[in-house]
Write a protein that holds these residues in place. Structure first.
Motif, PDB file in Angstrom:
ATOM      1  N   VAL A 286     -33.876 -14.220 -62.897  1.00 43.17           N
ATOM      2  CA  VAL A 286     -35.152 -13.845 -63.546  1.00 43.17           C
ATOM      3  C   VAL A 286     -34.857 -12.350 -64.356  1.00 43.17           C
ATOM      4  O   VAL A 286     -34.209 -11.544 -63.635  1.00 43.17           O
ATOM      5  N   SER A 287     -35.747 -12.338 -65.296  1.00 41.84           N
ATOM      6  CA  SER A 287     -35.442 -11.324 -66.277  1.00 41.84           C
ATOM      7  C   SER A 287     -36.054 -10.027 -65.678  1.00 41.84           C
ATOM      8  O   SER A 287     -37.178  -9.949 -65.196  1.00 41.84           O
ATOM      9  N   LEU A 288     -35.392  -8.858 -65.917  1.00 42.81           N
ATOM     10  CA  LEU A 288     -35.731  -7.561 -65.068  1.00 42.81           C
ATOM     11  C   LEU A 288     -36.932  -7.104 -65.846  1.00 42.81           C
ATOM     12  O   LEU A 288     -37.776  -6.500 -65.276  1.00 42.81           O
ATOM     13  N   GLU A 289     -36.948  -7.304 -67.274  1.00 42.55           N
ATOM     14  CA  GLU A 289     -38.279  -7.118 -68.069  1.00 42.55           C
ATOM     15  C   GLU A 289     -39.377  -7.696 -67.708  1.00 42.55           C
ATOM     16  O   GLU A 289     -40.592  -7.163 -67.638  1.00 42.55           O
ATOM     17  N   TYR A 290     -39.345  -9.134 -67.038  1.00 43.11           N
ATOM     18  CA  TYR A 290     -40.528  -9.860 -66.501  1.00 43.11           C
ATOM     19  C   TYR A 290     -40.955  -9.130 -65.216  1.00 43.11           C
ATOM     20  O   TYR A 290     -42.165  -9.101 -64.952  1.00 43.11           O
ATOM     21  N   LEU A 291     -39.915  -8.823 -64.505  1.00 39.88           N
ATOM     22  CA  LEU A 291     -40.370  -7.980 -63.087  1.00 39.88           C
ATOM     23  C   LEU A 291     -40.903  -6.645 -63.502  1.00 39.88           C
ATOM     24  O   LEU A 291     -41.920  -5.871 -62.637  1.00 39.88           O
ATOM     25  N   GLN A 292     -40.673  -6.244 -64.486  1.00 41.36           N
ATOM     26  CA  GLN A 292     -41.169  -4.726 -65.038  1.00 41.36           C
ATOM     27  C   GLN A 292     -42.643  -4.965 -65.561  1.00 41.36           C
ATOM     28  O   GLN A 292     -43.623  -4.273 -65.214  1.00 41.36           O
ATOM     29  N   LEU A 293     -42.921  -6.025 -66.324  1.00 38.16           N
ATOM     30  CA  LEU A 293     -43.972  -6.147 -67.123  1.00 38.16           C
ATOM     31  C   LEU A 293     -45.019  -6.763 -66.040  1.00 38.16           C
ATOM     32  O   LEU A 293     -46.240  -6.336 -66.362  1.00 38.16           O
ATOM     33  N   ILE A 294     -44.772  -7.453 -65.181  1.00 38.53           N
ATOM     34  CA  ILE A 294     -45.716  -8.030 -64.037  1.00 38.53           C
ATOM     35  C   ILE A 294     -46.462  -6.683 -63.407  1.00 38.53           C
ATOM     36  O   ILE A 294     -47.492  -7.087 -63.006  1.00 38.53           O
ATOM     37  N   ASP A 295     -46.204  -5.796 -63.507  1.00 35.63           N
ATOM     38  CA  ASP A 295     -46.584  -4.574 -62.843  1.00 35.63           C
ATOM     39  C   ASP A 295     -47.724  -4.051 -63.796  1.00 35.63           C
ATOM     40  O   ASP A 295     -48.410  -2.925 -63.100  1.00 35.63           O
ATOM     41  N   HIS A 296     -47.956  -4.415 -64.824  1.00 38.37           N
ATOM     42  CA  HIS A 296     -49.019  -3.850 -65.938  1.00 38.37           C
ATOM     43  C   HIS A 296     -49.461  -5.441 -66.127  1.00 38.37           C
ATOM     44  O   HIS A 296     -49.193  -5.885 -67.046  1.00 38.37           O
TER      45      HIS A 296
END
Length: 248
Positions: free
Chosen positions: A188-198
């Motif tokens: 899973v993309s780390l950027e996706y995991l980061q974006l989901i918090d916004h």
């Protein structure tokens, strides 16, 4: 004259089927990695309030899709009837009952309802001060977060009474298991995991581009295998992304 002749030959080839002889068609098992049943798990796992919040997100309308089982026979039949289209980029053409049909980002957007945009740099949707809270909170101990980790965590409901985090985890689950269907070991993309918090950024991101690209690339690779010389020996193959589009 030479250029005109080449042009005429190219146009003639582009109007031909990749497999003009139907006697060369063959049966095979086509596996779809997108899991349509995940949507029913979302409905059964979230509370009524969490479902209400989820329905207001960019993927909320997916819960209203009709129940559909993937038909590998149907999609494989399309692939067997693909046309040569050297000039057509990022799209497919098929000949069905004598009618040439296009499958491109335009049709994909119409059928899926997913948004498209040229602004696809995901970092522009993530605030500079963003942390990795979701990863650190729910995937602690994972050297890399894989698809199967998303399912394991979601079904265990680790968010407690936090309705917003429940919705965020549901969005990640739907994105990867339904729209970006892939091998469960896929990272899973780390950027996706980061974006989901916004959520504002997540909801405004043009997910249609990412989903189309995965679907298109998977179908392109599958097509090349189908039309290879050893295609009669091809007992099964898989499609990633969201090939359910053919059935809606």
């Amino acid at each position: 004259m030479v250029k005109k002749e080449i042009s005429r030959k190219r146009r003639r080839v582009e109007s031909e089927l990749r497999i003009p002889d139907e006697s060369r068609h063959f049966r095979t098992d086509l596996i779809c990695r997108a899991q349509r049943t995940v949507l029913s798990r979302i409905t059964s796992t979230l509370t009524p309030e969490q479902l209400r919040l989820f329905e207001r997100t960019c993927f909320g309308y997916l819960l209203r899709l009709p129940e559909t089982k993937f038909s590998g026979i149907l999609v494989h039949s399309f692939i067997l009837r693909q046309l040569h289209r050297f000039s057509a980029r990022d799209e497919f053409w098929f000949r069905i009952s004598g009618v040439d049909i296009r499958f491109s980002p335009f049709e994909f957007a119409l059928v899926t309802g997913l948004s498209f945009s040229r602004r696809t740099d995901i970092s522009s949707y993530i605030p500079h001060s963003s942390s990795h809270r979701i990863r650190d909170t729910y995937f602690r101990g994972c050297l890399k977060v894989q698809y199967h980790d998303l399912e394991r965590v979601f079904l265990s409901r680790p968010w407690g009474d936090d309705d917003i985090d429940a919705v965020k985890m549901a969005l990640l689950y739907v994105l990867h298991m339904v729209l970006l269907g892939n091998d469960r070991r896929k990272k899973v993309s780390l950027e996706y995991l980061q974006l989901i918090d916004h959520l504002d950024g997540f909801n405004s991101y043009p997910w249609g581009v990412a989903v189309w690209q995965m679907t298109y690339e998977s179908m392109s690779q599958a097509s090349d295998r189908v039309y290879s010389r050893r295609m009669p020996e091809m007992r099964r193959y898989e499609l990633y992304g969201f090939p359910f589009t053919f059935q809606y």
